[in-house]
Design an enzyme around this catalytic site. Structure first.
Site, mmCIF file in Angstrom:
data_model
loop_
_atom_site.group_PDB
_atom_site.id
_atom_site.type_symbol
_atom_site.label_atom_id
_atom_site.label_comp_id
_atom_site.label_asym_id
_atom_site.label_seq_id
_atom_site.Cartn_x
_atom_site.Cartn_y
_atom_site.Cartn_z
ATOM 1 N N CYS A 99 -37.688 12.997 -85.849
ATOM 2 C CA CYS A 99 -36.873 12.893 -84.622
ATOM 3 C C CYS A 99 -36.961 14.161 -83.776
ATOM 4 C CB CYS A 99 -35.435 12.584 -84.987
ATOM 5 S SG CYS A 99 -34.705 13.808 -86.085
ATOM 6 N N ASP A 110 -36.702 14.627 -91.623
ATOM 7 C CA ASP A 110 -35.733 15.248 -90.710
ATOM 8 C C ASP A 110 -35.427 16.643 -91.256
ATOM 9 O OD1 ASP A 110 -33.813 15.640 -88.758
ATOM 10 O OD2 ASP A 110 -32.552 13.943 -89.333
ATOM 11 N N GLN A 125 -31.410 7.578 -81.164
ATOM 12 C CA GLN A 125 -32.648 8.020 -81.823
ATOM 13 C C GLN A 125 -33.213 6.901 -82.706
ATOM 14 O OE1 GLN A 125 -34.332 11.243 -81.660
ATOM 15 N NE2 GLN A 125 -35.855 9.901 -82.553
ATOM 16 N N ARG A 143 -22.401 13.823 -77.165
ATOM 17 C CA ARG A 143 -22.834 14.356 -78.467
ATOM 18 C C ARG A 143 -21.656 15.164 -78.984
ATOM 19 N NH1 ARG A 143 -28.454 17.292 -80.074
ATOM 20 N NH2 ARG A 143 -29.044 15.103 -79.943
HETATM 21 N N1 CP Z 1 -33.826 14.174 -81.669
HETATM 22 C C1 CP Z 1 -32.874 14.725 -80.892
HETATM 23 O O1 CP Z 1 -31.770 14.199 -80.736
HETATM 24 O O2 CP Z 1 -33.249 15.863 -80.277
HETATM 25 P P1 CP Z 1 -32.279 16.854 -79.482
HETATM 26 O O3 CP Z 1 -31.366 17.497 -80.479
HETATM 27 O O4 CP Z 1 -33.199 17.843 -78.827
HETATM 28 O O5 CP Z 1 -31.506 16.060 -78.469
#
Ligand code: CP
Length: 333
Positions: free
Chosen positions: A266, A225, A133, A103
């Site tokens: 999400c 979102d 996601q 990430r």
């Molecule tokens: N939806 C999602 O990626 O959640 P996190 O930020 O908790 O990983």
């Protein structure tokens, strides 16, 4: 040859459908606690430049359930980008691990990671897309509706990176995509043009409007979102003013959608901001099924992208090294 999962646009509709069917099988096996150790003794490096609940937990649990191991790494604890180039980190991790999940704040940095990594890289979110996601979201819709092509998906809110990948995967797989957002927060022309090309090929429709009431009228799924995220703290006030109250998903808006419409997010959600409690906690909401499905999505992705590059030892006892090690160990007092 290794393949990475960082960009929905790099996959054909058939490949994406195959992954969705793989998630379905994996979910069944995982629920029965019968998932084979397909990543036996494998290690996954997980780099997180931002906090995460779902992505981190799902990848870590998935590695455990598949017989492997995950290592959580965050800035300040590794040298990435500070005392070491991304390329050097990628090469070192590739020598010790079987895959990398990352990430990263900037998509250009994950491209750099991919360039130097000799093991598969899976994106856990960048400023361009959130592909794991979005794959999970389509699987969740498929699980509910038992079809993919022809579904109507309505997105209310900001054109986030998660929105980008959802738009790409939906338009590739033939979902009709409706988005309602203030003009300023609608998708970039380059993103929309790519999605329109996908839609032309799949025969689906993309409608971008400023009117949320119009956008939900035929929705099978209503999705929203966050309106602001880490790094947008300075814009919070401006963004709230732009979205509230018109773009909040509340009971009044959901009442305009068909009765069977499901609500998706999400997560994390900012409750009573982009969505009200009485929608996210309603019978129509499938947000926690959606979150749970992240686990099966990561399991399927790990099998598909990392599992296929491995040759796991079938049984320790039949392994030549196991015998060798045991022989030496037997000599120790
Ligand atoms: N939806 C999602 O990626 O959640 P996190 O930020 O908790 O990983």
């Amino acid at each position: 040859m290794k393949r990475d999962f960082i960009d929905i646009q790099e996959f054909t509709a058939d490949e994406l459908k195959t992954l969705i069917y793989l998630i379905e099988i994996v979910k069944k096996a995982s629920k029965e606690r019968a998932l084979p150790d397909l990543l036996y003794k494998a290690s996954l490096a997980m780099i997180f430049e931002e906090p995460s609940t779902r992505t981190r937990t799902s990848f870590e649990v998935a590695m455990t359930e598949l017989g492997g191991h995950a290592i959580y790494m965050k800035p300040g604890e590794i040298h990435l980008g500070a005392r070491e180039t991304i390329g050097d980190t990628a090469q070192v991790l590739s020598r010790m691990c079987d895959g990398i999940e990352a990430r990263l704040l900037k998509h250009k940095n994950i491209l750099e990671l991919v360039k130097y990594a000799t093991v598969p890289v899976i994106s856990g979110l960048t400023d361009y897309q959130h592909p794991t996601q979005s794959l999970c979201d389509i699987f969740t819709m498929y699980e509910n509706a038992r079809k993919i092509k022809g579904l109507n998906l309505t997105f209310i809110g900001d054109s986030t990176e998660n929105f980008n990948s959802l738009l790409f995967i939906s338009s590739k797989l033939g979902l009709n995509f409706y988005m309602a957002s203030p003009k300023k927060y609608q998708p970039k022309e380059s993103i929309l043009n790519e999605a329109l090309k996908n839609a032309k090929e799949s025969g689906s429709e993309i409608v971008i409007t400023e009117d949320p009431k119009e956008a939900v009228l035929q929705a099978d799924f209503v999705y929203t979102d966050l309106w602001y995220w880490i790094g947008q703290e300075d814009e919070e006030e401006e963004r709230r003013a732009a979205f509230m109250p018109k773009y909040q998903v509340n009971e009044k808006l959901m009442k305009l959608a068909p009765l069977h419409a499901k609500f998706m997010h999400c997560l994390p959600a900012s409750r009573n901001t982009e969505v009200t409690d009485n929608v996210i906690d309603s019978e129509q909401s499938i947000v926690f099924d959606e979150a749970e499905n992240r686990l099966y999505t990561e399991e399927a992705l790990l099998i598909a992208f990392i599992g296929r590059t491995l040759k796991p030892w079938e049984k320790d006892k039949e392994n030549i090294y196991y015998k060798e090690i045991n022989k030496i160990m037997g000599k120790l007092s």
